[in-house]
Design an enzyme around this catalytic site. Structure first.
Site, short mmCIF file in Angstrom:
data_model
loop_
_atom_site.label_atom_id
_atom_site.label_comp_id
_atom_site.label_asym_id
_atom_site.label_seq_id
_atom_site.Cartn_x
_atom_site.Cartn_y
_atom_site.Cartn_z
CG HIS A 1 -0.32 -0.11 2.55
ND1 HIS A 1 -0.01 -1.12 3.25
CD2 HIS A 1 0.02 0.78 3.60
CE1 HIS A 1 0.58 -1.11 4.09
NE2 HIS A 1 0.63 0.05 4.44
CG HIS B 1 0.83 5.42 4.19
ND1 HIS B 1 0.02 5.18 5.24
CD2 HIS B 1 1.36 4.50 4.21
CE1 HIS B 1 0.28 4.19 5.83
NE2 HIS B 1 1.22 3.64 5.28
#
Ligand code: AMP
Length: 144
Positions: A106, A108
């Site tokens: 992932h 951010h």
């Protein structure tokens, strides 16, 4: 844990992809999903993930990395239009030694505001009211 360890299907983001856990969705296409971080470092802190399982960037194929970062740019522009931050930090952590806590790849997106403190990644996170997340997700998604 080794960086190239096996992918574990029980991680939170895998559950969000499968619809087994809720999220405040910002964006979705066939390869990418994006939603608000529920323990945000700042207002509008957003997560972008590939839908295909991979533990971290090292195990993600280049095509999916391209799709994710294309979405990161697009969503960053939407955050800029919706929330008018003074800056935007993009971070990405690989392995627990680097600070990764959810083992599905992932990125951010963290809006930064001159007049508000941005909590750092390894600091204790703040909580935010669910209703506020609903409003923020709508605000950002409306600018995509
Ligand atoms: P990292 O520490 O880089 O692995 O980032 C994981 C992020 O996921 C942290 O910023 C958490 O606040 C966030 N997080 C944990 N659980 C959820 C959840 N259910 N929905 C959205 N974000 C989450």
């Amino acid at each position: 844990m080794p960086l190239l360890d096996n992918y574990n299907n029980d991680n939170i983001f895998a559950k969000i992809i499968r619809g087994e856990m809720p999220c405040h969705k910002i964006y979705e296409d066939e390869g990418v999903l994006s939603f608000l971080d529920i323990f945000p470092q700042s207002e509008g802190h957003t997560i972008v993930i590939p839908k295909k399982p991979s533990r971290n960037l090292l195990g993600t194929n280049a095509k999916d990395i391209g799709r994710v970062f294309g979405a990161v740019q697009r969503i960053s522009k939407a955050i800029n239009a919706a929330l008018n931050p003074d800056g935007i930090t993009i971070t990405q952590f690989n392995g627990s030694a680097a600070g990764q806590t959810v083992f599905h790849t992932h990125v951010h997106i963290i809006p930064c505001y001159n007049k508000k403190t941005t909590i750092s990644h390894n600091e204790e996170k703040s909580t935010i009211a669910d209703e506020k997340l609903v409003v923020l997700a709508k605000q950002i998604a409306s600018k995509l």
